[in-house]
Design an enzyme around this catalytic site. Structure first.
Site, mmCIF file in Angstrom:
data_model
loop_
_atom_site.group_PDB
_atom_site.id
_atom_site.type_symbol
_atom_site.label_atom_id
_atom_site.label_comp_id
_atom_site.label_asym_id
_atom_site.label_seq_id
_atom_site.Cartn_x
_atom_site.Cartn_y
_atom_site.Cartn_z
ATOM 1 N N ASP A 82 23.251 64.628 18.699
ATOM 2 C CA ASP A 82 22.338 63.628 19.257
ATOM 3 C C ASP A 82 22.917 62.226 19.012
ATOM 4 O OD1 ASP A 82 19.967 62.645 20.358
ATOM 5 O OD2 ASP A 82 18.904 62.670 18.437
ATOM 6 N N HIS A 83 22.933 61.397 20.044
ATOM 7 C CA HIS A 83 23.410 60.005 19.932
ATOM 8 C C HIS A 83 24.793 59.903 19.298
ATOM 9 C CE1 HIS A 83 19.677 58.147 21.272
ATOM 10 N NE2 HIS A 83 19.014 58.950 20.457
ATOM 11 N N HIS A 181 11.798 55.201 20.465
ATOM 12 C CA HIS A 181 12.032 56.010 19.265
ATOM 13 C C HIS A 181 11.119 55.514 18.148
ATOM 14 C CE1 HIS A 181 16.168 56.382 21.152
ATOM 15 N NE2 HIS A 181 15.920 57.628 20.867
HETATM 16 P P1 13P Z 1 11.256 60.226 17.920
HETATM 17 O O1 13P Z 1 11.769 60.013 16.524
HETATM 18 O O2 13P Z 1 10.484 59.032 18.419
HETATM 19 O O3 13P Z 1 10.501 61.485 18.044
HETATM 20 O O4 13P Z 1 12.527 60.325 18.874
HETATM 21 C C1 13P Z 1 13.498 61.276 18.570
HETATM 22 C C2 13P Z 1 14.697 61.087 19.440
HETATM 23 O O5 13P Z 1 14.620 60.571 20.520
HETATM 24 C C3 13P Z 1 15.978 61.579 18.920
HETATM 25 O O6 13P Z 1 17.027 61.293 19.780
#
Ligand code: 13P
Length: 415
Positions: A82-83, A181
């Site tokens: 992720d990211h 987020h």
């Molecule tokens: P939240 O922490 O707002 O649920 O978002 C998680 C997210 O987008 C991880 O990439």
């Protein structure tokens, strides 16, 4: 059931109009809770590892546990970066077992985002790995108060998205339609008109970041409008924190193990609750049947050295090989071996683990492999046999899950 191909899973969710939860895990309690929660409601699930959390755990130490737990899960699972902020992180994530990666260049210009994403797609395709791109900007930080990190939201533009997809060929796209987020006060207003237009024009699974804090109806509307993956972390982190605080307040001097005792159950309950809201509950069997199982390949080379190995320092020769080929994208592991018996037909071997069958070709053609094989290995080891073995689960579970080897072809309609 199994570790499965992410693009197949997202295609199934997209066709059937549900969303798979992608939950960031930060330790083994979260990992077990995410899988327990998904199993509890029979949902496919995405175990997600965010580069922004790499300060909290040793990624290389944690990943073998993630891969092993995913393989043993009773629901289809994929492992996602992720990211990811650089090509280096993407390569490393694939090396350690992610079968899906996200490239986040969403704060760059459209041109730069396209350039960075194309590089990741080229690398990932050679490894059979799914790529998520992001266009538009979702502000905030996972696990923290959203208003402390407002940033400047940039909604995804349809024209930019069409160009981005055409030029990058990502498998799925994270779009910005009003989520942020982190911890919210109240539910945000989402631009469903924009989402629906993006979905109708792009025809690929869409992804929502900042999944925490939406209303039940909003989750259902996301899935009905082309969102196949919802990223969710803050809700899990808050459930874990509440459990620890409650335990701390209930005793004078609680032990560490007592403090964390309830974390797994609290996170598990939140995963199960959200899988149901995303429409993923009860889909494990159908998703499993629609997804190719993720298979690694063992590239096995047995060889003898020229002239019986006279004038060759085998240890140095093997170390040179490990260095030359160990860093090629899609190579998960390289082991050099020597036969225990000197009368064996072949005295030396390489065991090279590839992330997927796609790596057989990309590895063969990679300049580092070509250079090493042509200049060093083949002249030194003319007598050799090379075989690629697909690694098969013979535990019997594979037959039970009735996974097909073909990706799904059906096309879905909006609910
Ligand atoms: P939240 O922490 O707002 O649920 O978002 C998680 C997210 O987008 C991880 O990439």
């Amino acid at each position: 059931m199994a570790l499965v191909d992410m693009s197949d899973l997202l295609r199934h969710a997209h066709c059937e109009r549900y969303a798979v939860g992608a939950y960031d895990v930060v330790d083994t309690a979260f990992l077990e809770a995410v899988l327990d929660g998904a199993e509890g409601c029979d949902a496919p699930v995405i175990v997600s590892l965010a580069e922004s959390h790499f300060d909290h755990f040793d990624f290389e130490c944690f990943m073998p546990a993630v891969v092993d737990a995913a393989r043993r899960a009773r629901v289809p699972v994929t492992i996602h970066l992720d990211h990811g902020h650089s090509l280096t992180t993407v390569e490393r994530a694939i090396r350690f077992g992610c079968n899906s990666v996200m490239v986040d260049a969403s704060l760059s210009s459209l041109e730069d985002n396209i350039t960075a994403t194309r590089e990741v797609v080229r690398l990932a395709r050679g490894c059979g790995v799914t790529v998520e791109g992001e266009l538009g900007y979702v502000p905030g930080v996972e696990g923290e108060d959203a208003e402390k990190h407002p940033g400047a939201m940039q909604m995804t533009s349809l024209a930019d998205a069409e160009r981005y997809i055409a030029e990058t060929h990502v498998d799925c796209l994270a779009v910005s339609i009003g989520t942020v987020h982190g911890r919210l006060r109240g539910a945000p207003r989402l631009d469903f008109e924009r989402l629906s237009a993006l979905s109708d024009a792009l025809h690929i699974p869409l992804v929502i970041h900042g999944g925490t804090g939406l209303s039940d109806d909003q989750y259902a509307m996301l899935a009905a409008n082309g969102v196949a993956k919802i990223n969710y972390f803050t809700g899990l982190a808050d459930a874990a924190a509440r459990s620890i605080v409650a335990e701390a307040e209930s005793k004078d001097s609680p032990a560490y193990t007592a403090l964390i005792h309830g974390v797994r159950g609290a996170v598990r309950a939140e995963v199960e609750r959200t899988c149901r809201l995303f429409g993923a509950a009860g889909r494990a069997g159908a998703a499993s049947a629609a997804c190719r199982r993720w298979r690694e390949v063992e590239h096995v080379v047995v060889y003898n050295l020229r002239d019986g190995g006279q004038n060759v320092d085998w240890s140095a020769f093997a170390a040179q090989g490990v260095e030359a080929i160990g860093a090629i994208p899609g190579v998960r592991n390289v082991l050099a071996g020597r036969a225990l018996r000197t009368d064996a037909p072949y005295l030396y071997c390489w065991l090279i683990r590839f992330a997927s069958p796609e790596v057989v070709a990309s590895y063969r053609d990679h300049p580092d492999h070509v250079g090493y094989a042509d200049k060093v290995f083949r002249p030194t080891a003319p007598d050799r046999v090379t075989i690629d073995f697909e690694l098969v689960d013979v535990s019997g579970e594979e037959k039970e899950s009735s996974l097909s080897t073909q990706p799904p072809t059906s096309s879905g309609t909006k609910r």
